[in-house]
Scaffold this active site. Structure first.
Site, short mmCIF file in Angstrom:
data_model
loop_
_atom_site.label_atom_id
_atom_site.label_comp_id
_atom_site.label_asym_id
_atom_site.label_seq_id
_atom_site.Cartn_x
_atom_site.Cartn_y
_atom_site.Cartn_z
N ASP A 48 0.77 -4.73 0.72
CA ASP A 48 -0.26 -5.70 0.37
C ASP A 48 0.24 -6.64 -0.72
O ASP A 48 0.05 -7.86 -0.64
CB ASP A 48 -1.53 -4.98 -0.07
CG ASP A 48 -2.64 -5.93 -0.44
OD1 ASP A 48 -2.97 -6.81 0.38
OD2 ASP A 48 -3.18 -5.80 -1.56
N HIS A 70 -0.21 -0.22 -0.43
CA HIS A 70 -0.44 -1.11 -1.58
C HIS A 70 0.78 -2.01 -1.80
O HIS A 70 0.63 -3.22 -2.04
CB HIS A 70 -0.73 -0.29 -2.83
CG HIS A 70 -0.91 -1.12 -4.06
ND1 HIS A 70 -1.93 -2.03 -4.20
CD2 HIS A 70 -0.18 -1.19 -5.20
CE1 HIS A 70 -1.83 -2.62 -5.39
NE2 HIS A 70 -0.78 -2.12 -6.00
#
Length: 110
Positions: free
Chosen positions: A80, A77
């Site tokens: 990202d 995450h």
């Protein structure tokens, strides 16, 4: 909280704040406030560096501890969010330039 989680949250926090600044810069440019837009890009860059530095420390840790030692959903995450913020900066720069061109053309028409 584990060390890797702290690093991931530092990345997410830094680049998330940067992305918000880049979006605000687009909005400022849309309103014709280019000085504010440039300040917001600079603020975004400062926060991006904080997240990027944390990311670099993560890469250093993996290099020291071996491949696969830092993989988790939270780290993915964070990665990202890092890439997303970088893309938003590029988009923000393009929108600011576009708004400047539009304003210049509209000024010529008046």
């Amino acid at each position: 909280m584990e060390e890797l989680e702290l690093i991931a949250f530092k990345i997410i926090s830094g680049v998330g704040t940067a992305r918000s600044s880049y979006i605000a810069a687009i909005q400022a440019a849309k309103a014709g406030d280019y000085d504010r837009a440039e300040k917001l890009i600079a603020e975004g860059d400062e926060n991006f560096v904080t997240g990027h530095d944390a990311h670099t420390s993560l890469l250093t840790k993996e290099a020291q501890d071996g491949p696969g030692s830092t993989i988790s959903l939270l780290i993915l995450h964070a990665e990202d969010q890092l890439m997303s913020a970088e893309a938003f900066k590029i988009i923000a720069r393009e929108f600011i330039d576009t708004h400047k061109r539009i304003d210049a053309l509209e000024a010529k028409l008046k």
